[in-house]
Design an enzyme around this catalytic site. Structure first.
Site, short mmCIF file in Angstrom:
data_model
loop_
_atom_site.label_atom_id
_atom_site.label_comp_id
_atom_site.label_asym_id
_atom_site.label_seq_id
_atom_site.Cartn_x
_atom_site.Cartn_y
_atom_site.Cartn_z
N ARG A 1 0.23 5.45 10.75
CA ARG A 1 -0.77 4.40 10.57
C ARG A 1 -1.72 4.42 11.77
O ARG A 1 -1.27 4.51 12.92
CB ARG A 1 -0.06 3.04 10.49
N ASN B 1 -8.99 5.36 0.57
CA ASN B 1 -7.66 5.09 0.01
C ASN B 1 -7.67 3.98 -1.04
O ASN B 1 -6.81 3.95 -1.92
CB ASN B 1 -6.68 4.72 1.13
N CYS C 1 -1.37 6.50 -2.31
CA CYS C 1 -2.74 6.85 -1.88
C CYS C 1 -2.81 8.20 -1.16
O CYS C 1 -3.73 8.99 -1.39
CB CYS C 1 -3.31 5.74 -0.99
N ALA D 1 -6.59 -6.26 -2.09
CA ALA D 1 -7.49 -5.19 -1.66
C ALA D 1 -7.75 -4.22 -2.81
O ALA D 1 -8.90 -3.83 -3.08
CB ALA D 1 -6.88 -4.46 -0.45
N SER E 1 -3.37 -18.43 -6.51
CA SER E 1 -4.80 -18.10 -6.61
C SER E 1 -5.48 -18.62 -7.87
O SER E 1 -6.66 -18.35 -8.09
CB SER E 1 -4.97 -16.57 -6.60
N HIS F 1 -8.17 7.24 4.39
CA HIS F 1 -7.02 8.01 4.89
C HIS F 1 -7.47 9.43 5.22
O HIS F 1 -8.22 10.05 4.46
CB HIS F 1 -5.94 8.12 3.81
N1 LIG Z 1 -3.98 -0.61 -0.50
C1 LIG Z 1 -3.82 0.66 -0.91
O1 LIG Z 1 -4.45 1.61 -0.39
C2 LIG Z 1 -2.87 0.96 -2.03
C3 LIG Z 1 -2.91 2.23 -2.58
C4 LIG Z 1 -2.06 2.55 -3.63
C5 LIG Z 1 -1.19 1.58 -4.08
N2 LIG Z 1 -1.16 0.34 -3.52
C6 LIG Z 1 -0.20 -0.63 -4.04
O2 LIG Z 1 -0.87 -1.65 -4.76
C7 LIG Z 1 -0.18 -2.88 -4.59
C8 LIG Z 1 -1.15 -3.94 -4.07
O3 LIG Z 1 -1.73 -3.50 -2.89
P1 LIG Z 1 -2.93 -4.28 -2.18
O4 LIG Z 1 -3.27 -3.43 -1.02
O5 LIG Z 1 -3.98 -4.68 -3.13
O6 LIG Z 1 -2.16 -5.62 -1.67
P2 LIG Z 1 -2.76 -7.05 -1.33
O7 LIG Z 1 -4.13 -6.94 -0.78
O8 LIG Z 1 -1.72 -7.73 -0.49
O9 LIG Z 1 -2.87 -7.81 -2.75
C9 LIG Z 1 -1.73 -8.17 -3.50
C10 LIG Z 1 -2.17 -8.77 -4.82
O10 LIG Z 1 -1.01 -9.02 -5.61
C11 LIG Z 1 -1.02 -10.40 -6.01
N3 LIG Z 1 0.33 -10.95 -6.12
C12 LIG Z 1 1.26 -11.05 -5.15
N4 LIG Z 1 2.37 -11.68 -5.64
C13 LIG Z 1 2.11 -11.95 -6.93
C14 LIG Z 1 2.84 -12.60 -7.97
N5 LIG Z 1 4.08 -13.09 -7.78
N6 LIG Z 1 2.25 -12.71 -9.19
C15 LIG Z 1 1.01 -12.24 -9.42
N7 LIG Z 1 0.27 -11.63 -8.47
C16 LIG Z 1 0.82 -11.49 -7.25
C17 LIG Z 1 -1.80 -11.10 -4.94
O11 LIG Z 1 -2.26 -12.33 -5.45
P3 LIG Z 1 -2.36 -13.66 -4.54
O12 LIG Z 1 -3.68 -13.54 -3.82
O13 LIG Z 1 -2.34 -14.73 -5.56
O14 LIG Z 1 -1.19 -13.67 -3.63
C18 LIG Z 1 -2.91 -10.08 -4.69
O15 LIG Z 1 -3.88 -10.19 -5.69
C19 LIG Z 1 1.00 -2.60 -3.65
O16 LIG Z 1 2.15 -2.35 -4.41
C20 LIG Z 1 0.57 -1.34 -2.94
O17 LIG Z 1 1.65 -0.57 -2.50
C21 LIG Z 1 -2.00 0.00 -2.51
#
Ligand SMILES: NC(=O)c1ccc[n+]([C@@H]2O[C@H](COP(=O)([O-])OP(=O)(O)OC[C@H]3O[C@@H](n4cnc5c(N)ncnc54)[C@H](OP(=O)(O)O)[C@@H]3O)[C@@H](O)[C@H]2O)c1
Length: 355
Positions: A235, A315, A130, A13, A40, A242
């Site tokens: 949530r 967010n 966020c 995301a 991926s 948010h």
């Molecule tokens: N969403 C928010 O609002 C937000 C805000 C601030 C911070 N964050 C932080 O940002 C991070 C990601 O959030 P997200 O919402 O984008 O999560 P997400 O949608 O679940 O995406 C996770 C990403 O990480 C990759 N990934 C997972 N395991 C991996 C590995 N072993 N090696 C390389 N890539 C890997 C996934 O790739 P695959 O598709 O290959 O699995 C995907 O591209 C989290 O730590 C979260 O806490 C999120």
């Protein structure tokens, strides 16, 4: 000269939003690479309106010769690969919570503390949670005027804060409700469709949650170590955006007119506060926008020098990807990519950076 930029977690995301924002803002990149897990490899992700990138494997990627890496692959993956990228001379901007409170690693919201970037000594810069990011953007002009001592905040956090799987779960449960399918609960602790859940991240010993703790310690690291924060993080069944109900107690007397003026001028803030039906911003209206919106500004008569307001932001943008790209822009503008300035390996970090 343009830069070579890696986006880690590019299928997620936040990663997809990072690619969108790099293109939207014409970040001076000569080359952009999309990285994710081995699952991926070969998948295609969009970069801007007309480009497509083939995802490469983070595990085998060599960061040597790359200038900036924007990481959002989850805390454990960042913990392993961000130091490897930094060791190869690539500056890491990390969206996960893993490095945020570590000494020598600035935690930055450019509208608030861009100057902290100069203190980076390990080649890694952290992006805040966020909920913290949008809150400190709104608090900064008020803190400058009235010296905030205490913040009480209740959040209404979108499911996209839990990544793409969180969004899928809300979608599936909502759809399922209309065809009588029993809800499958996996990403959240209870059904999220048509419900609210007062629990984000794990519980701590004192009964608060880690998300609430993050809002407190990150606000202190970014804005002022003397501010007390009580957060209740909830949530809600909203896909993106948010919301926060924020009350502040200040040292100096609060003047509503001055508060309005300061918020109107503050970078990153849009004040929309019309005191009539619909004269405020709701999360659905902030999707795809860069601003932190402030509405419902009013004096809190229940405490001395109190002020209350409503704050909304996308967010995935200000709470994550936009802030990360703004950090990259600020690093470039401050000339910090030159001469390994963010890699002062032997320097002892400031004590006050660790909270
Ligand atoms: N969403 C928010 O609002 C937000 C805000 C601030 C911070 N964050 C932080 O940002 C991070 C990601 O959030 P997200 O919402 O984008 O999560 P997400 O949608 O679940 O995406 C996770 C990403 O990480 C990759 N990934 C997972 N395991 C991996 C590995 N072993 N090696 C390389 N890539 C890997 C996934 O790739 P695959 O598709 O290959 O699995 C995907 O591209 C989290 O730590 C979260 O806490 C999120």
């Amino acid at each position: 000269m343009g830069y070579r930029v890696a986006v880690v977690g590019a299928t997620g995301a936040v990663g997809r939003e990072l690619l969108r924002i790099l293109a939207e803002r014409n970040f001076p990149a000569d080359e952009v690479v999309a990285l994710a897990s081995p699952r991926s490899v070969g998948r295609e992700v969009s970069f801007g309106d007309d480009k497509v990138l083939k995802v490469q494997n983070l595990e085998t990627f060599d960061f040597k010769g790359w200038d900036i890496a924007l990481f959002s692959p989850g805390g454990a993956v960042s913990a392993k690969y961000a130091p490897k990228a930094a060791a190869a001379g690539c500056v890491v901007i990390d969206n996960t919570s893993h490095f945020r409170m570590e000494p020598g690693i600035p935690l930055v919201v450019p509208e608030v503390n861009a100057s902290a970037l100069k203190k980076a000594s390990r080649g890694i810069i952290a992006n805040p949670n966020c909920s913290t990011a949008q809150m400190v953007v709104a608090l900064k002009p008020l803190h400058d005027l009235f010296n905030i001592r205490r913040v009480v905040v209740s959040t209404y956090q979108a499911v996209s804060g839990a990544g793409k799987d969180g969004m899928d779960e809300l979608f599936a449960q909502t759809k399922g409700t209309f065809v009588n399918d029993p809800p499958t609960v996996a990403q959240f602790t209870k059904q999220i469709a048509f419900n609210v859940i007062p629990h984000i991240d794990r519980f701590l010993e004192d009964g608060s949650t880690k998300e609430e703790w993050k809002m407190a310690v990150e606000t202190r690291k970014i804005l002022d170590p003397d501010i007390q924060v009580l957060a209740t993080c909830v949530r809600v069944p909203v896909f993106i955006g948010h919301s926060e109900a924020i009350s502040i107690e200040c040292e100096k007397p609060v003047d509503l007119k001055k508060a309005r003026e300061a918020l109107r001028k503050a970078p990153g803030v849009i004040l929309r506060d019309e005191r009539e039906d619909g004269g405020y911003v709701t999360p659905i209206e902030c999707v795809g926008e860069d601003a932190t919106y402030v509405s419902r500004l009013r004096i809190d008569p229940s405490v001395e020098n109190g002020l209350a307001f409503w704050c909304v932001s996308d967010n995935l943008r200000k709470g994550a990807a936009l802030n990360a790209v703004q950090i990259a822009e600020s690093i470039v503008q401050q000339g910090l990519l030159k001469d390994g300035q963010l890699f002062r390996r032997n320097e002892i970090p400031d004590e006050d950076e660790a909270v």
